[in-house]
Design an enzyme around this catalytic site. Structure first.
Site, PDB file in Angstrom:
ATOM      1  N   SER A  50       0.842  -1.197   0.000  1.00  0.00           N
ATOM      2  CA  SER A  50       0.000   0.000   0.000  1.00  0.00           C
ATOM      3  C   SER A  50       0.877   1.247   0.000  1.00  0.00           C
ATOM      4  O   SER A  50       2.100   1.174   0.211  1.00  0.00           O
ATOM      5  CB  SER A  50      -0.900   0.011   1.238  1.00  0.00           C
ATOM      6  N   ASP A  60      -1.249  -1.613  -4.019  1.00  0.00           N
ATOM      7  CA  ASP A  60      -2.615  -1.717  -3.518  1.00  0.00           C
ATOM      8  C   ASP A  60      -3.169  -0.319  -3.283  1.00  0.00           C
ATOM      9  O   ASP A  60      -2.570   0.483  -2.560  1.00  0.00           O
ATOM     10  CB  ASP A  60      -2.605  -2.532  -2.211  1.00  0.00           C
ATOM     11  N   HIS A  61      -4.286  -0.021  -3.903  1.00  0.00           N
ATOM     12  CA  HIS A  61      -4.970   1.279  -3.738  1.00  0.00           C
ATOM     13  C   HIS A  61      -4.076   2.461  -4.099  1.00  0.00           C
ATOM     14  O   HIS A  61      -3.916   3.397  -3.310  1.00  0.00           O
ATOM     15  CB  HIS A  61      -5.510   1.430  -2.314  1.00  0.00           C
ATOM     16  N   GLY A  63     -10.631  -3.276   6.999  1.00  0.00           N
ATOM     17  CA  GLY A  63     -10.440  -3.280   8.444  1.00  0.00           C
ATOM     18  C   GLY A  63     -11.056  -4.484   9.129  1.00  0.00           C
ATOM     19  O   GLY A  63     -11.552  -5.416   8.501  1.00  0.00           O
ATOM     20  N   ILE A  85      -6.436  -9.953   1.404  1.00  0.00           N
ATOM     21  CA  ILE A  85      -6.511 -10.288   2.825  1.00  0.00           C
ATOM     22  C   ILE A  85      -5.359  -9.601   3.540  1.00  0.00           C
ATOM     23  O   ILE A  85      -4.192  -9.924   3.297  1.00  0.00           O
ATOM     24  CB  ILE A  85      -6.447 -11.813   3.037  1.00  0.00           C
TER      25      ILE A  85
END
Length: 333
Positions: A63, A103-104, A200, A276
């Site tokens: 991330s 990621d993102h 989360g 995950i």
């Protein structure tokens, strides 16, 4: 045909692969590839050990927050080390297929930076943007990435919850009537959708019956048959880890995740990548809290990271099994 551009650092020189082949095999093989996030050495070791032992392909996810925490250069070399580590554990010169994914990614510039530093897949998350702007920026990312044989994940719909720098108070389900247009206009290689999962550890309220919108998934699959679909926010929040954390001084009351049987059902459909992250954080934290409580005189990080890493290996092997993602044994077939 336009000439293929050369990135500053090609993921191929690091021994990594993009998602194209493994997603094609996942779609036809009835399994999903795990997207496991990592921030440090111990997490990476556990992911690779578990996936080699189960002979599973894997997507190492980084991330924006992980890049800031661990340094993007160090993470790149950890990923390269993961490739060599997998060969060592597998006792061959192939190891397992490993993707390094952003990621993102929150901007075109972040995606370009990752592509130029050796990532083999990037996700641009324009889900919070107006639809046309999401299409525009995603298409720009795809054009830059595909010229370098890097694959791209797009997103339609908004997941609720908080994880790293991603935070949304409410969810907006993916509209099936938009997916065909989005895929056609952007050229993405896979699509993350919102069907009731969330980021989360606090995904559902106590006393409710957690359900994801498989009807939306099935309609999307009908509209773009054979196209790789991604599920974010898919941690099941194992209650044994929550209980251990709370027993040894934590406070994670009401942490509830996605039932694994629902994830397995989604994998039987069009889902070929499942993200995950929180489950790994919980397993690691539970092991460390327990160890430190039982050994208050210990202070060597290797002492408490060893059981934490072992707990992660057990968790990841379970996720790769036919009980959840069904990717065990599918490293190269």
């Amino acid at each position: 045909m336009a000439a293929t551009a050369t990135p500053k650092i090609s993921y191929k020189s690091l021994g990594l692969v993009n998602t194209r082949d493994i997603f094609a095999r996942a779609v036809t093989g009835g399994f999903a590839v795990p997207g496991f996030n990592f921030n440090n050495l111990e997490q990476m070791q556990a992911i690779i050990q578990a996936c080699v032992e189960t002979r599973s392909p894997v997507i190492l996810q980084v991330s924006k927050g992980a890049r800031a925490y661990a340094n993007q250069t160090l993470l790149r070399f950890l990923a390269q080390g993961a490739v060599e580590y997998s060969k060592e554990l597998a006792h061959d010169d192939k190891g397992i297929p490993i993707v390094l994914n952003l990621d993102h990614g929150d901007s075109y510039e972040t995606c370009v930076s990752c592509i130029d530093s050796g990532f083999s897949n990037v996700m641009f998350d324009g889900s919070a943007l107006p639809y046309d702007k999401n299409v525009e920026v995603t298409r720009r990312v795809v054009e830059y990435a595909h010229a370098r044989d890097v694959t791209v994940e797009g997103e339609l719909g908004v997941l609720s919850g908080v994880e790293d720098e991603v935070s949304h108070e409410s969810a907006h389900f993916t509209r099936p009537d938009e997916v065909e247009d989005f895929v056609r206009k952007t050229g993405v290689d896979c699509l993350a959708i919102s069907i009731g999962t969330s980021h989360g550890a606090y995904k559902f309220k106590p006393g409710t019956s957690p359900r994801i919108r498989l009807d939306i998934l099935h309609e999307i699959e009908r509209r773009i048959p054979g196209f790789p679909i991604v599920m974010h926010g898919s941690s099941s929040v194992p209650q044994e880890h929550v209980a251990t954390i709370n027993k040894y001084g934590g406070h994670l009351d009401d942490a509830i995740g996605i039932p694994e049987e629902q994830i397995r059902e989604a994998v039987r459909s069009a889902v070929c990548k499942v993200n995950i992250d929180s489950d790994g954080r919980l397993a690691m934290t539970a092991a460390i809290r327990e160890y430190m409580a039982l050994h208050p005189d210990h202070f060597d990080p290797r002492q408490y990271f060893t059981p934490a890493r072992a707990a992660l290996v057990r968790l990841y092997k379970h996720k790769c099994s036919d009980l959840v993602l069904n990717c065990a044994g599918h490293a190269w077939d």
